[in-house]
Design a protein around this motif. Structure first.
Motif, PDB file in Angstrom:
ATOM      1  N   THR A   1       0.814  -1.219   0.000  1.00 39.68           N
ATOM      2  CA  THR A   1       0.000   0.000   0.000  1.00 39.68           C
ATOM      3  C   THR A   1       0.850   1.273   0.000  1.00 39.68           C
ATOM      4  O   THR A   1       0.322   2.373   0.054  1.00 39.68           O
ATOM      5  N   GLY A   2       2.168   1.114  -0.011  1.00 40.95           N
ATOM      6  CA  GLY A   2       3.056   2.278  -0.119  1.00 40.95           C
ATOM      7  C   GLY A   2       3.326   2.978   1.202  1.00 40.95           C
ATOM      8  O   GLY A   2       3.848   4.094   1.229  1.00 40.95           O
ATOM      9  N   THR A   3       2.996   2.329   2.323  1.00 40.49           N
ATOM     10  CA  THR A   3       3.102   3.028   3.614  1.00 40.49           C
ATOM     11  C   THR A   3       4.363   2.652   4.390  1.00 40.49           C
ATOM     12  O   THR A   3       4.468   2.953   5.569  1.00 40.49           O
ATOM     13  N   CYS A   4       5.293   1.971   3.742  1.00 35.87           N
ATOM     14  CA  CYS A   4       6.565   1.662   4.393  1.00 35.87           C
ATOM     15  C   CYS A   4       7.601   2.689   3.930  1.00 35.87           C
ATOM     16  O   CYS A   4       7.851   2.817   2.731  1.00 35.87           O
ATOM     17  N   CYS A   5       8.185   3.425   4.850  1.00 33.57           N
ATOM     18  CA  CYS A   5       9.207   4.408   4.472  1.00 33.57           C
ATOM     19  C   CYS A   5      10.584   3.872   4.850  1.00 33.57           C
ATOM     20  O   CYS A   5      10.831   3.520   6.000  1.00 33.57           O
ATOM     21  N   ARG A   6      11.467   3.834   3.865  1.00 34.36           N
ATOM     22  CA  ARG A   6      12.858   3.409   4.106  1.00 34.36           C
ATOM     23  C   ARG A   6      13.813   4.475   3.566  1.00 34.36           C
ATOM     24  O   ARG A   6      14.921   4.170   3.189  1.00 34.36           O
ATOM     25  N   ILE A   7      13.322   5.710   3.573  1.00 29.00           N
ATOM     26  CA  ILE A   7      14.120   6.756   2.950  1.00 29.00           C
ATOM     27  C   ILE A   7      15.310   7.150   3.823  1.00 29.00           C
ATOM     28  O   ILE A   7      16.322   7.609   3.315  1.00 29.00           O
ATOM     29  N   CYS A   8      15.215   6.966   5.153  1.00 28.50           N
ATOM     30  CA  CYS A   8      16.404   7.190   5.980  1.00 28.50           C
ATOM     31  C   CYS A   8      16.689   5.954   6.828  1.00 28.50           C
ATOM     32  O   CYS A   8      15.852   5.050   6.935  1.00 28.50           O
ATOM     33  N   VAL A   9      17.834   5.929   7.424  1.00 29.75           N
ATOM     34  CA  VAL A   9      18.299   4.716   8.118  1.00 29.75           C
ATOM     35  C   VAL A   9      17.657   4.569   9.505  1.00 29.75           C
ATOM     36  O   VAL A   9      17.791   3.556  10.168  1.00 29.75           O
TER      37      VAL A   9
ATOM     38  N   ALA B   1       6.864  12.214   9.511  1.00 31.05           N
ATOM     39  CA  ALA B   1       6.317  12.243   8.140  1.00 31.05           C
ATOM     40  C   ALA B   1       4.935  11.594   8.139  1.00 31.05           C
ATOM     41  O   ALA B   1       4.787  10.450   8.575  1.00 31.05           O
ATOM     42  N   PRO B   2       3.907  12.331   7.668  1.00 29.35           N
ATOM     43  CA  PRO B   2       2.570  11.739   7.638  1.00 29.35           C
ATOM     44  C   PRO B   2       2.440  10.705   6.526  1.00 29.35           C
ATOM     45  O   PRO B   2       3.233  10.688   5.584  1.00 29.35           O
ATOM     46  N   VAL B   3       1.416   9.872   6.642  1.00 33.87           N
ATOM     47  CA  VAL B   3       1.262   8.764   5.696  1.00 33.87           C
ATOM     48  C   VAL B   3       1.114   9.273   4.259  1.00 33.87           C
ATOM     49  O   VAL B   3       1.650   8.673   3.318  1.00 33.87           O
ATOM     50  N   TYR B   4       0.414  10.406   4.075  1.00 33.57           N
ATOM     51  CA  TYR B   4       0.241  10.873   2.690  1.00 33.57           C
ATOM     52  C   TYR B   4       1.571  11.289   2.063  1.00 33.57           C
ATOM     53  O   TYR B   4       1.777  11.140   0.861  1.00 33.57           O
ATOM     54  N   SER B   5       2.508  11.802   2.893  1.00 35.27           N
ATOM     55  CA  SER B   5       3.820  12.183   2.348  1.00 35.27           C
ATOM     56  C   SER B   5       4.609  10.940   1.962  1.00 35.27           C
ATOM     57  O   SER B   5       5.268  10.898   0.918  1.00 35.27           O
ATOM     58  N   VAL B   6       4.539   9.928   2.831  1.00 34.27           N
ATOM     59  CA  VAL B   6       5.309   8.702   2.577  1.00 34.27           C
ATOM     60  C   VAL B   6       4.822   8.034   1.294  1.00 34.27           C
ATOM     61  O   VAL B   6       5.619   7.655   0.424  1.00 34.27           O
TER      62      VAL B   6
ATOM     63  N   GLY C   1      13.348  14.754   5.408  1.00 34.04           N
ATOM     64  CA  GLY C   1      13.284  16.145   5.844  1.00 34.04           C
ATOM     65  C   GLY C   1      13.069  17.139   4.729  1.00 34.04           C
ATOM     66  O   GLY C   1      13.345  18.320   4.888  1.00 34.04           O
ATOM     67  N   MET C   2      12.612  16.668   3.573  1.00 34.09           N
ATOM     68  CA  MET C   2      12.316  17.609   2.483  1.00 34.09           C
ATOM     69  C   MET C   2      10.801  17.737   2.311  1.00 34.09           C
ATOM     70  O   MET C   2      10.103  17.928   3.281  1.00 34.09           O
ATOM     71  N   ASP C   3      10.327  17.573   1.078  1.00 36.19           N
ATOM     72  CA  ASP C   3       8.936  17.913   0.784  1.00 36.19           C
ATOM     73  C   ASP C   3       7.951  16.962   1.477  1.00 36.19           C
ATOM     74  O   ASP C   3       8.066  15.744   1.361  1.00 36.19           O
ATOM     75  N   ASN C   4       6.981  17.534   2.159  1.00 33.38           N
ATOM     76  CA  ASN C   4       5.936  16.735   2.801  1.00 33.38           C
ATOM     77  C   ASN C   4       4.555  17.024   2.245  1.00 33.38           C
ATOM     78  O   ASN C   4       3.573  16.487   2.736  1.00 33.38           O
ATOM     79  N   ASP C   5       4.510  17.886   1.226  1.00 35.06           N
ATOM     80  CA  ASP C   5       3.218  18.270   0.664  1.00 35.06           C
ATOM     81  C   ASP C   5       2.860  17.279  -0.454  1.00 35.06           C
ATOM     82  O   ASP C   5       3.519  17.245  -1.496  1.00 35.06           O
ATOM     83  N   PRO C   6       1.817  16.468  -0.242  1.00 36.01           N
ATOM     84  CA  PRO C   6       1.534  15.421  -1.232  1.00 36.01           C
ATOM     85  C   PRO C   6       1.188  15.964  -2.615  1.00 36.01           C
ATOM     86  O   PRO C   6       1.527  15.357  -3.625  1.00 36.01           O
TER      87      PRO C   6
END
Ligand code: BF8
Ligand code: SF4
Length: 655
Positions: free
Chosen positions: A50-58, A78-83, A207-212
Motif C-alpha cells: 500500500t506504499g506506507t513503508c518508508c525506508r528513505i532514511c536509516v 512524516a505523515p502517511v500521505y507524504s510517505v 526532511g524535504m517535501d511533505n506536501d503530497p
C-alpha cells in the motif's frame, strides 16, 4: 527446494498455453521459476503493497497506518500521505531514468554516426530525420544528412541537461498547444531530464517535501521527462534502424525451432539486437555446417517488439515467460542488454547448455559471460556472441529439448507513419480523419492503447486479453505496445482471423474498409512497438486532438496497462494522465495506503489535467470502466459539435 506448482495453473499463473506447457513439463521438479517464487513470496507485506513503508532514511523502516493515529506518522513525523506520495514519486524517477538513459544511448550513437566515429551504424531513414528535425524547429533546407543528424542528436542531448529553464524540445514539439499551456501553467514542464530526476530524489529525501500535492506534481514533471526520453528513443531508433512498416511474422514459444541454432535477444535497445540479427545472417552458413538448418534469432520483451516491427523477427516471449524460453532446452544463447531481465536467467541457463551473455556495464549478472559491447566494434562483437551460440549448439542435450507447439501468426510494424499510410488510402488529404470521422459517426467508440507489462500478481496475459476482447467486441480501435502487444501477438489477436472472431460489427466494417482500400490483410490489434513507442500512440492522440479542434482530455482515447509491473509503467501511466487520458491499471500500485494520494491520482488529477487513473483489478469491470470513459468523451464531443454547428462557434468552447 520443493514448491507448490498448483499456483501455475490455479490463481496466480498464466493463461498462455505455451507457458503452461513448459511449466507442466517441469511440474514436481525442483526447478523454480518466477511463477513459483511468487507463491514463495506470498502473502506480500501489506505496508509495502500500500506504499506506507518508508525506508528513505536509516532510522526506518517506518511502517505507517492511516487509520491508527499513533502510527499515522513515521519517526521523523512524516505523515502517511507524504510517505505514499514520496514512494510513488521515486518510482516515477526510476522509470524516467530507465527510458531516458536508453534514449540518451541512441542519441549518442546518432552523434557518432554524424561525426563518422562508427561504421557499423548508419542513417536508414532520411525522411524521418528531416521530419524530426523540422518538428523540433531546426532549419532543414540545404543541409546534408550528416549535418542534420548532428543537430538532431545535439538537440536531443541538450534535453538531458540544459543550463537554462527553457523546456525540453522533444516534449513541447510533440504535444498539443493546449497541453503546452497546461504544463506551463502547472509548472511541470521539465527543462532537462537529468536535472528533473535529480531534483525528484532531492525533493523526496528525509526532511524535504511533505506536501503530497507538490510531490505528485513533481512526479508529473518527472513523468513528462520520461515521455521526453521515450520520444527521443523512438525518433532516433527510426532514423538509425528504419521506421517500422507492416510485416508478417509469428509469436510465442513455438517460434523456437529445434532444427536451428536459436539465439534469443532480450532487453530493450535495438542497438544491440539489430546487430545480432545482422551477425546471424552473416554466420548462417556456419550453422548449416554444424548440421542445423540455420540461425533463428527470436526476440523477448521490448527488444523483441523492436525487431518484430523492423525486421519481422519472431517474438518468443513477453516478460513473464522469459525463463520458459530457456526451459524449452533449444535456446543456444540468450543475449541481453537492459531492463526487465530476470536475474534468475542465470540459474535457469545453468540447467541447460544455454549461454547467457550480458552486454551492458550497468546490467551485469554474476556468472554470465560479459561482453563489453561498444558501438565502435558492434558488428564484430555481435558475431563473437553468435559464435558462442554456435559453440553451445554443439553441446545441446537433445533429451532436454521440448518446444511447445504454440505459436500464432502476427501482423505487426504499425509505426504512426505506417498507420497513417493505411488511412491515406481512404482519405489522402487528411488521413487521421478516417479515425476521427468513424468516431464522430458512431462507428468506433474510440481508441484504446494497451501497454505495459506482465505482473505475476495476476495470471500472465489474462487481464490483457480479457479487457482486449471486451473492448473490440464493443467496437473500440486498439493499438498496443510492450508486453501487452506481446500478449496479443502470442494469442493470435494480431491477425485477420481475430477480426472475424472477436470484432464487434462496426469495428469489423471499419477494418474491412481499411483493408480493401489498401489491398492488404489487417490485424485486429495494431502493434505499435516497444514501451518507448508509447510515444507513437501519444502522437496519434495529438493528431486526433488537432483534427477535432480540441485538446487531448476531450479525445475519445483511453490507455490501459492491465498488468503493470515496472517503474517505467508507473512513469508512462502518470505521463498519460498528465496528457489528459483516462489510464487504467490492473495491478494496484503502492498508493492506496493514503486516501488523499489515492484521491489525488484517481479523481483530482482529472480536474487539473483532464486525465485520471482508474485502479481496477477485475478485468471485466475494467473493460466496463474504460468503455464508460470513452462513451463519456464521445457523447460530450457529439453534443458540443452539434452546438458549435448551430451557433457557428469552435467546438467545446468553455468545456
Ligand atoms: O519496456 S512492458 S515488462 S519489457 S517495462 Fe518490461 Fe513492462 Fe515488458 Fe519493455 Ni515495458
Ligand atoms: Fe521513518 Fe522519516 Fe526516516 Fe522515513 S524519513 S524512514 S518516515 S524517520
Amino acid at each position: 527446494m520443493g514448491t507448490n506448482k498448483k499456483g501455475q495453473t490455479n490463481g496466480h499463473g498464466t493463461i498462455d498455453p505455451a507457458s503452461l506447457a513448459v511449466l507442466e513439463r517441469y511440474e514436481g521438479q525442483d526447478t523454480l521459476t518466477s511463477y513459483d517464487r511468487y507463491q514463495v513470496q506470498s502473502p506480500q507485506c501489506k505496508f509495502g503493497l500500500t506504499g506506507t513503508c518508508c525506508r528513505i532514511c536509516v532510522q526506518g523502516p517506518c511502517r505507517l497506518m492511516e487509520d491508527r493515529p499513533e502510527r499515522s506518522r513515521g519517526i521523523c513525523g512524516a505523515p502517511v500521505y507524504s510517505v505514499v506520495a514520496r514512494n510513488m514519486a521515486r518510482l516515477m524517477a526510476g522509470g524516467a531514468s530507465s527510458h531516458s538513459d536508453h534514449g540518451r544511448h541512441i542519441a549518442n550513437i546518432l552523434l557518432a554516426i554524424a561525426e563518422g566515429k562508427v561504421s557499423d551504424y548508419e542513417i536508414t531513414d532520411g525522411d524521418k530525420l528531416r521530419a524530426v528535425a523540422q518538428r523540433i524547429g531546426l532549419e532543414v533546407e540545404g543541409k546534408g544528412e550528416d549535418v542534420l543528424a548532428r543537430e538532431v542528436a545535439l538537440a536531443a542531448l541538450e534535453d538531458f541537461g540544459r543550463p537554462d529553464e527553457s523546456p525540453c524540445q522533444f516534449l513541447v514539439a510533440n504535444i498539443t498547444e493546449g497541453r503546452r499551456a497546461k504544463f506551463n501553467h502547472c509548472d511541470v514542464l521539465p527543462s532537462s531530464i537529468d536535472r528533473t530526476v535529480v531534483q525528484m530524489l532531492a525533493q523526496t529525501t528525509m526532511g524535504m517535501d511533505n506536501d503530497p500535492v507538490n510531490l505528485i506534481f513533481a512526479g508529473i514533471k518527472t513523468s513528462l521527462a520520461d515521455y521526453t526520453g521515450m520520444h527521443i528513443a523512438t525518433d532516433i531508433s527510426d532514423i538509425i534502424f528504419g521506421t517500422p512498416k507492416p510485416t508478417v511474422s509469428e509469436a510465442n514459444l513455438g517460434v523456437i525451432d529445434p532444427d536451428y541454432v536459436n539465439v534469443a535477444t532480450h532487453g530493450h535497445n535495438p542497438t544491440l539486437s539489430e546487430m545480432v540479427v545482422r551477425a546471424a545472417r552473416e554466420l548462417n552458413d556456419k550453422a548449416k555446417a554444424l548440421g542445423a538448418k540455420g540461425i533463428n534469432v527470436v526476440g523477448i520483451c521490448c527488444t523483441g517488439n523492436e525487431l518484430l516491427g523492423r525486421e519481422g523477427v519472431y517474438l518468443a516471449a513477453n516478460q513473464a515467460s522469459q525463463e520458459l524460453a530457456i526451459m524449452t532446452g533449444a535456446v543456444d544463447a540468450i543475449i541481453v542488454d537492459i531492463q526487465c531481465i530476470m536475474p534468475s536467467l542465470k540459474p535457469v541457463c545453468d540447467c541447460f547448455h544455454t549461454r547467457l551473455i550480458t552486454t551492458n556495464k550497468m546490467a551485469k549478472i554474476p556468472g554470465a559471460i560479459h561482453v563489453d559491447f561498444k558501438e565502435e566494434t558492434a558488428f564484430a562483437q555481435a558475431c563473437q556472441m553468435v559464435e558462442m551460440a554456435l559453440e553451445a549448439y554443439k553441446e545441446r542435450d537433445r533429451s532436454k529439448v521440448d518446444v511447445p507447439p504454440h505459436k500464432n501468426k502476427v501482423i505487426a510494424g504499425f509505426s504512426l507513419e505506417a498507420l497513417l499510410d493505411l488511412f491515406r488510402a481512404v482519405n489522402p488529404e487528411s488521413p487521421v480523419k478516417v479515425l476521427t470521422d468513424a468516431i464522430l459517426a458512431g462507428e468506433l467508440r474510440g481508441v484504446a492503447l494497451f501497454c505495459g507489462c506482465n505482473n505475476l500478481r495476476t495470471p500472465q496475459d489474462r487481464n490483457h486479453l480479457t479487457i482486449f476482447r471486451e473492448l473490440v467486441k464493443n467496437d473500440v480501435f486498439v493499438i498496443a505496445t510492450g508486453c501487452s502487444a506481446g500478449a496479443m501477438a502470442k494469442a493470435g489477436m494480431m491477425t485477420p482471423e481475430a477480426i472475424e472472431e472477436y470484432a464487434g460489427p462496426k469495428l469489423k466494417a471499419f477494418l474491412q474498409r481499411l483493408s480493401e482500400a489498401n489491398g492488404v490483410e489487417l490485424p485486429l490489434a495494431f502493434h505499435m512497438g516497444s514501451c518507448v513507442d508509447n510515444s507513437r500512440a501519444h502522437d496519434l492522440c495529438t493528431l486526433m486532438a488537432d483534427e477535432l479542434g480540441i485538446d487531448v482530455p476531450k479525445v475519445p482515447f483511453v490507455a490501459t496497462a492491465p498488468e503493470d509491473m515496472h517503474e517505467k509503467a508507473i512513469a508512462i501511466g502518470t505521463g498519460a494522465v498528465a496528457m489528459g487520458l483516462p489510464v487504467h491499471v490492473g495491478v494496484m500500485p503502492p498508493i492506496d495506503g493514503s486516501s488523499l494520494v489515492f484521491g489525488l491520482t484517481s479523481q483530482i488529477a482529472r480536474d487539473v489535467y483532464g486525465g485520471n487513473f482508474i485502479f481496477e483489478p477485475d478485468p471485466e469491470e475494467a473493460a466496463r470502466k474504460l468503455l464508460a470513459a470513452l462513451d463519456r468523451r464521445t457523447w460530450k464531443l457529439g453534443v458540443h459539435r452539434m452546438a458549435a454547428e448551430k451557433y457557428g462557434t469552435r467546438p467545446a468552447v468553455s468545456w
